[in-house]
Design a protein around this motif. Structure first.
Motif, mmCIF file in Angstrom:
data_model
loop_
_atom_site.group_PDB
_atom_site.id
_atom_site.type_symbol
_atom_site.label_atom_id
_atom_site.label_comp_id
_atom_site.label_asym_id
_atom_site.label_seq_id
_atom_site.Cartn_x
_atom_site.Cartn_y
_atom_site.Cartn_z
ATOM 1 N N GLY A 266 -2.499 8.265 1.420
ATOM 2 C CA GLY A 266 -3.066 8.193 2.765
ATOM 3 C C GLY A 266 -3.516 6.796 3.153
ATOM 4 O O GLY A 266 -4.138 6.604 4.199
ATOM 5 N N ARG A 267 -3.205 5.819 2.317
ATOM 6 C CA ARG A 267 -3.581 4.431 2.573
ATOM 7 C C ARG A 267 -2.376 3.629 3.063
ATOM 8 O O ARG A 267 -1.266 3.824 2.592
ATOM 9 N N THR A 268 -2.623 2.738 3.987
ATOM 10 C CA THR A 268 -1.579 1.822 4.436
ATOM 11 C C THR A 268 -1.647 0.553 3.589
ATOM 12 O O THR A 268 -2.725 -0.028 3.420
ATOM 13 N N VAL A 269 -0.517 0.158 3.042
ATOM 14 C CA VAL A 269 -0.488 -1.031 2.188
ATOM 15 C C VAL A 269 0.395 -2.096 2.822
ATOM 16 O O VAL A 269 1.260 -1.803 3.658
ATOM 17 N N ASP A 270 0.174 -3.332 2.418
ATOM 18 C CA ASP A 270 0.922 -4.471 2.940
ATOM 19 C C ASP A 270 2.224 -4.631 2.175
ATOM 20 O O ASP A 270 2.428 -5.594 1.428
ATOM 21 N N GLY A 271 3.112 -3.664 2.327
ATOM 22 C CA GLY A 271 4.428 -3.734 1.729
ATOM 23 C C GLY A 271 4.436 -3.506 0.224
ATOM 24 O O GLY A 271 3.423 -3.184 -0.403
ATOM 25 N N ALA A 272 5.625 -3.689 -0.356
ATOM 26 C CA ALA A 272 5.805 -3.491 -1.789
ATOM 27 C C ALA A 272 4.961 -4.468 -2.604
ATOM 28 O O ALA A 272 4.549 -4.151 -3.730
ATOM 29 N N ARG A 273 4.714 -5.643 -2.039
ATOM 30 C CA ARG A 273 3.911 -6.638 -2.756
ATOM 31 C C ARG A 273 2.556 -6.065 -3.151
ATOM 32 O O ARG A 273 2.100 -6.223 -4.290
ATOM 33 N N GLU A 274 1.892 -5.385 -2.221
ATOM 34 C CA GLU A 274 0.578 -4.820 -2.539
ATOM 35 C C GLU A 274 0.687 -3.673 -3.528
ATOM 36 O O GLU A 274 -0.189 -3.502 -4.391
ATOM 37 N N VAL A 275 1.758 -2.890 -3.446
ATOM 38 C CA VAL A 275 1.953 -1.816 -4.429
ATOM 39 C C VAL A 275 2.064 -2.403 -5.833
ATOM 40 O O VAL A 275 1.489 -1.879 -6.790
ATOM 41 N N LEU A 276 2.782 -3.516 -5.963
ATOM 42 C CA LEU A 276 2.916 -4.153 -7.274
ATOM 43 C C LEU A 276 1.585 -4.729 -7.754
ATOM 44 O O LEU A 276 1.288 -4.698 -8.953
ATOM 45 N N GLU A 277 0.786 -5.243 -6.830
ATOM 46 C CA GLU A 277 -0.547 -5.720 -7.209
ATOM 47 C C GLU A 277 -1.409 -4.562 -7.715
ATOM 48 O O GLU A 277 -2.126 -4.690 -8.721
ATOM 49 N N LEU A 278 -1.333 -3.432 -7.041
ATOM 50 C CA LEU A 278 -2.085 -2.246 -7.462
ATOM 51 C C LEU A 278 -1.569 -1.731 -8.809
ATOM 52 O O LEU A 278 -2.350 -1.274 -9.651
ATOM 53 N N LEU A 279 -0.273 -1.821 -9.015
ATOM 54 C CA LEU A 279 0.316 -1.432 -10.296
ATOM 55 C C LEU A 279 -0.276 -2.267 -11.425
ATOM 56 O O LEU A 279 -0.652 -1.742 -12.487
#
Length: 301
Positions: free
Chosen positions: A189-202
């Motif tokens: 349910g969160r909006t992220v700043d593209g795949a880059r932020e997903v990788l940072e969260l990873l």
């Protein structure tokens, strides 16, 4: 749009980027492309150069026989791109129209990570996914239709998502950069700043990021194993925005593919090296190939 003026020896004499007015519709995109090509030719002339050929590479499906393009993200449906280019530039101007990923793969083959190979694959993972296939020393075009690995189904059952192409469960719906951001948002349910932020969260240990990343890797391994079994590449170069993840991406792909192969030839899996310049450079290389072939009397495709 990434644009450049490139000399016969591959030296880039001028480069620039321009916006693609997608929100204004397909006609506006085409007009922007035509204006760009004409103005680059004018700049070349002002600098004392003569444009010998023009290379234009675009996403989507390109009908090599008619020069028409279907590209959903440019709002093009059977758009006569080649005819419009020739009308703007004059019938005497050599024009090459090709797929952007195939052009990027050609650049990697000539000057980058695939140099020296005769059977290889360039697979950029960006907003979408497509492949450039090198088979027995030749770049495969399939009359403009080849290489759409991103629209092969690798996700089945209830988890399969509808792809923009109309199929369910395509590789692109789970393993593209756009898919990572979209699927993370759907889970959390969160909006992220593209795949880059997903990788940072990873990297921070986020379990939802780990889940969508795992799904992407699983589908990519399936795709690479299938391609390896069918075409037997010696090297696979991964490009696009996701390759910025480095060994976080490449190591599990190598391990996953190696674990699945039995009799097949095992390919090297490496990062592409030309980055965002690959497509533009490939367009120029294809254009210069046309010039060379015309001067020697050879036929080009």
């Amino acid at each position: 749009m990434k644009c450049g003026l490139v000399a016969a020896d591959g030296a880039v004499l001028h480069r620039e980027t321009r916006p693609t007015p997608r929100e204004a519709g397909g006609r506006a995109v085409l007009d922007a492309l035509l204006e760009t090509v004409v103005e680059l030719g004018q700049k070349a002339a002002a600098d004392g150069h003569r444009v010998r050929a023009v290379g234009v590479v675009v996403p989507g499906i390109i009908d090599a026989a008619t020069g028409t393009v279907g590209a959903e993200n440019l709002a093009w449906v059977g758009t006569p791109v080649l005819a419009e280019l020739k009308e703007s530039l004059g019938e005497d101007q050599q024009v090459v129209l090709a797929h952007d990923v195939r052009a990027g793969g050609y650049a990697e083959l000539r000057q980058g990570a695939l140099n020296g190979t005769t059977n290889s694959l360039f697979l950029p993972l960006g907003t979408g996914i497509a492949a450039a296939m090198v088979v027995d020393g030749s770049l495969v075009s399939g009359d403009g239709y080849a290489g759409e690995l991103g629209h092969t189904r690798f996700v089945h059952g209830d988890t399969a998502e509808l792809c923009a192409c109309g199929q369910w469960g395509c590789l692109e719906t789970v393993a593209s950069a756009a898919a990572l951001a979209r699927r993370y948002g759907a889970r959390t349910g969160r909006t992220v700043d593209g795949a880059r932020e997903v990788l940072e969260l990873l990297a921070q240990g986020d379990p939802d990021a780990a889940a969508v990343w795992s799904d992407a890797l699983e589908a990519l391994v399936d795709a690479l194993v299938l391609y390896t079994t069918l075409v037997a590449p010696t090297r696979i170069a991964i490009g696009g925005g996701l390759v910025g993840a480095g060994e976080t991406l490449l190591a599990p792909l190598r391990e996953g593919v190696a674990a699945r192969l039995t009799f097949q030839r095992r390919p090297e899996i490496v990062a592409a090296v030309l980055g965002e310049e690959a497509g533009c450079l490939g367009a120029a290389l294809m254009a210069w190939d046309r010039v060379t072939a015309d001067e020697s009397g050879e036929q080009t495709v």
